[in-house]
Write a protein that holds these residues in place. Structure first.
Motif, PDB file in Angstrom:
ATOM      1  N   SER A   1      49.071  39.953  27.728  1.00  0.00           N
ATOM      2  CA  SER A   1      50.827  39.541  28.959  1.00  0.00           C
ATOM      3  C   SER A   1      50.637  40.105  30.167  1.00  0.00           C
ATOM      4  O   SER A   1      50.089  38.868  31.707  1.00  0.00           O
ATOM      5  CB  SER A   1      52.484  39.599  28.429  1.00  0.00           C
ATOM      6  N   GLU A   2      50.923  41.259  30.473  1.00  0.00           N
ATOM      7  CA  GLU A   2      50.685  41.937  31.879  1.00  0.00           C
ATOM      8  C   GLU A   2      48.952  41.420  31.987  1.00  0.00           C
ATOM      9  O   GLU A   2      49.569  41.668  33.725  1.00  0.00           O
ATOM     10  CB  GLU A   2      50.803  43.561  31.218  1.00  0.00           C
ATOM     11  N   ASP A   3      47.993  41.659  31.784  1.00  0.00           N
ATOM     12  CA  ASP A   3      46.829  40.931  32.095  1.00  0.00           C
ATOM     13  C   ASP A   3      46.547  39.624  32.917  1.00  0.00           C
ATOM     14  O   ASP A   3      45.842  39.639  33.837  1.00  0.00           O
ATOM     15  CB  ASP A   3      45.721  41.354  31.076  1.00  0.00           C
ATOM     16  N   MET A   4      47.190  38.681  31.756  1.00  0.00           N
ATOM     17  CA  MET A   4      46.934  37.792  32.209  1.00  0.00           C
ATOM     18  C   MET A   4      48.329  36.969  33.582  1.00  0.00           C
ATOM     19  O   MET A   4      47.723  36.444  34.434  1.00  0.00           O
ATOM     20  CB  MET A   4      47.794  36.904  31.119  1.00  0.00           C
ATOM     21  N   VAL A   5      49.275  38.467  33.852  1.00  0.00           N
ATOM     22  CA  VAL A   5      50.260  37.909  34.601  1.00  0.00           C
ATOM     23  C   VAL A   5      49.156  38.042  35.712  1.00  0.00           C
ATOM     24  O   VAL A   5      49.257  37.417  36.995  1.00  0.00           O
ATOM     25  CB  VAL A   5      51.272  39.048  34.763  1.00  0.00           C
ATOM     26  N   GLN A   6      48.947  39.575  35.420  1.00  0.00           N
ATOM     27  CA  GLN A   6      47.824  39.685  37.041  1.00  0.00           C
ATOM     28  C   GLN A   6      46.686  38.741  37.243  1.00  0.00           C
ATOM     29  O   GLN A   6      46.076  38.019  38.975  1.00  0.00           O
ATOM     30  CB  GLN A   6      46.984  40.848  36.717  1.00  0.00           C
ATOM     31  N   ASN A   7      45.741  37.969  36.350  1.00  0.00           N
ATOM     32  CA  ASN A   7      44.952  36.689  36.912  1.00  0.00           C
ATOM     33  C   ASN A   7      45.460  35.774  36.922  1.00  0.00           C
ATOM     34  O   ASN A   7      45.300  35.416  37.500  1.00  0.00           O
ATOM     35  CB  ASN A   7      44.323  36.918  35.224  1.00  0.00           C
TER      36      ASN A   7
END
Length: 184
Positions: A46-52
């Motif tokens: 989820s954290e990675d996807m927010v950055q993406n």
């Protein structure tokens, strides 16, 4: 400068003032993370996807028209990131997701209170996991993100009446699954 609304900030980003993206990030990180976490139950992903998502907002800033709510455009991108993730990897088993859920429970309650809360949350999330992706997504947007039906309709490219019907059906389906699992 912080009294600018989201559309105005994104318009400035579109025009080249990339520093304004940090304000949008501060305003919307939690909402995006919450949406993605409810869909995946994976903190790291989820954290990675927010950055993406914020990377894509910068990359595709010229496609931002500003005619609708910024949040609608942002959740369109979030849905695309979720779809891309689903293509790259199969969903985690429910047991793995439940283990991750229990990591996030708060302290400060008695053991029995905490156990009841944990069990109720696990039962609810198990029921959510048994919903199809469409039902889980619409409930997450309406109940967890508290978006208006009008905004959800724009995000999903469907009519507002269709959103109301789908939310109603998803809630009924969730209730049935929850009740069935509690009886087992």
């Amino acid at each position: 400068m912080t009294d600018l609304n989201d559309n105005q900030l994104m318009q400035l980003v579109k025009e080249g003032d990339l520093d304004k993206m940090s304000l949008l990030f501060k305003r919307h990180y939690r909402a995006l993370y919450g949406f993605l976490y409810h869909m995946t139950h994976d903190k790291g992903d989820s954290e990675d996807m927010v950055q993406n998502i914020f990377y894509r907002m910068l990359k595709y800033r010229r496609s931002y028209t500003g005619t609708g709510a910024f949040q609608t455009w942002m959740f369109h991108i979030a849905r695309n990131v979720l779809k891309d993730r689903a293509k790259k990897r199969p969903p985690a088993p429910v047991s793995d997701k439940m283990d991750r859920l229990t990591e996030n429970l708060s302290d400060g309650k008695t053991a029995s209170d905490q156990l009841e809360k944990t069990q109720a949350q696990q039962e609810l999330y198990r029921a959510m996991e048994l919903l199809n992706d469409e039902a889980r997504e619409i409930l997450t947007l309406s109940k967890f993100q508290e978006l208006k039906y009008q905004d959800i309709a724009l995000i999903l490219n469907i009519g507002e009446g269709t959103v109301k019907v789908r939310v109603h059906r998803a809630i009924n389906e969730l209730k049935n699954i929850y009740k069935k699992n509690r009886l087992l």
